[in-house]
Scaffold this active site. Sequence first.
Site, PDB file in Angstrom:
ATOM      1  N   ASP A 141       0.893  -1.095  -0.071  1.00 60.57           N
ATOM      2  CA  ASP A 141      -0.060  -0.192   0.069  1.00 60.57           C
ATOM      3  C   ASP A 141       0.917   1.320  -0.030  1.00 60.57           C
ATOM      4  O   ASP A 141       1.830   1.425   0.830  1.00 60.57           O
ATOM      5  CB  ASP A 141      -0.840   0.109   1.337  1.00 60.57           C
ATOM      6  CG  ASP A 141      -1.829   1.048   1.209  1.00 60.57           C
ATOM      7  OD1 ASP A 141      -1.725   2.315   0.634  1.00 60.57           O
ATOM      8  OD2 ASP A 141      -3.051   0.863   1.826  1.00 60.57           O
ATOM      9  N   ASP A 159       0.455   7.737  -9.315  1.00 61.32           N
ATOM     10  CA  ASP A 159      -0.533   7.383 -10.313  1.00 61.32           C
ATOM     11  C   ASP A 159      -1.683   6.282  -9.734  1.00 61.32           C
ATOM     12  O   ASP A 159      -1.576   5.344 -10.027  1.00 61.32           O
ATOM     13  CB  ASP A 159       0.189   6.682 -11.317  1.00 61.32           C
ATOM     14  CG  ASP A 159      -0.622   6.370 -12.765  1.00 61.32           C
ATOM     15  OD1 ASP A 159      -1.763   6.764 -12.745  1.00 61.32           O
ATOM     16  OD2 ASP A 159       0.126   5.579 -13.710  1.00 61.32           O
ATOM     17  N   THR A 161      -5.511   5.607  -8.341  1.00 56.06           N
ATOM     18  CA  THR A 161      -7.185   5.469  -8.785  1.00 56.06           C
ATOM     19  C   THR A 161      -7.849   6.793  -8.219  1.00 56.06           C
ATOM     20  O   THR A 161      -7.147   7.624  -7.635  1.00 56.06           O
ATOM     21  CB  THR A 161      -7.769   4.072  -8.552  1.00 56.06           C
ATOM     22  OG1 THR A 161      -7.705   3.965  -6.968  1.00 56.06           O
ATOM     23  CG2 THR A 161      -7.023   2.820  -9.169  1.00 56.06           C
ATOM     24  N   ASP A 162      -9.075   6.878  -8.482  1.00 50.43           N
ATOM     25  CA  ASP A 162      -9.892   7.823  -7.990  1.00 50.43           C
ATOM     26  C   ASP A 162     -10.052   7.651  -6.403  1.00 50.43           C
ATOM     27  O   ASP A 162      -9.778   6.553  -5.819  1.00 50.43           O
ATOM     28  CB  ASP A 162     -11.199   7.952  -8.560  1.00 50.43           C
ATOM     29  CG  ASP A 162     -11.135   8.462  -9.729  1.00 50.43           C
ATOM     30  OD1 ASP A 162     -11.065   9.768 -10.191  1.00 50.43           O
ATOM     31  OD2 ASP A 162     -10.914   7.747 -10.723  1.00 50.43           O
ATOM     32  N   PRO A 166      -9.264   1.230  -2.758  1.00 50.73           N
ATOM     33  CA  PRO A 166      -7.909   1.318  -2.135  1.00 50.73           C
ATOM     34  C   PRO A 166      -7.145   2.700  -2.523  1.00 50.73           C
ATOM     35  O   PRO A 166      -6.132   2.572  -1.855  1.00 50.73           O
ATOM     36  CB  PRO A 166      -7.376   0.160  -3.165  1.00 50.73           C
ATOM     37  CG  PRO A 166      -8.485  -0.800  -3.514  1.00 50.73           C
ATOM     38  CD  PRO A 166      -9.480   0.221  -3.515  1.00 50.73           C
TER      39      PRO A 166
END
Length: 212
Positions: A141, A159, A161-162, A166
């Site tokens: 993570d 880079d 995700t929205d 996660p």
Amino acid sequence: MAEQQRQFQEKLHDGWAQTFGIKNVLFENKTEHQHLIIFESVSFGRVMALDGIIQTTEHDEFIYHEMLAHVPLFAHGEAKDVLIIGGGDGGLLREVLKHDSVAHCTQVEIDQAVIDMCVEYLPNHSAGAYDNPRANIVIDDGINYVKNCDRQFDVILSDSTDPIGPGEVLFTSPFYEGIKRCLKPGGIFAAQNGVSFMQQDEVTTTKKRLSP
């Protein structure tokens, strides 16, 4: 009667959605962290979506990856150590490694399945970057990594995700604090932050969380 074409619709913003016609599904499964689908689209080549949200398409990915990589790297001028958070499709890693000054690039991706499936079904994204000896891939993570990392970097690129699922923690103050401690003096941090026309609240929130 002709068989109706399957479609993939993403409705990420109120009042606006996008729909892709699907030629065929190449991979679909629930990984340890999220729902992953890669399909052959009618107009954009192969497309990957996570938890119902489009992440990348073959035909236009270069626009995003080139801007996120080259603008901060050229702005820095002599980056040798680069950290990428996320970016499991490999496109950003590909662009970063085009810079001869970069001696080492560490990529931290939470989901090994994303890397594996993109190497198999979207090979032009990474274009062999995962086999480059300058690349170091860490499955973790991103927030855990920047909290515990004992190294510093010239350039850090997020880079993600929205800010749902996660990727949500990668838009929080503790994450940005971790980024700060991992940057060398004079270092540069750049991140994707959604579509400013549609996600103005996210942009202003990020600015506040990045402020001293």
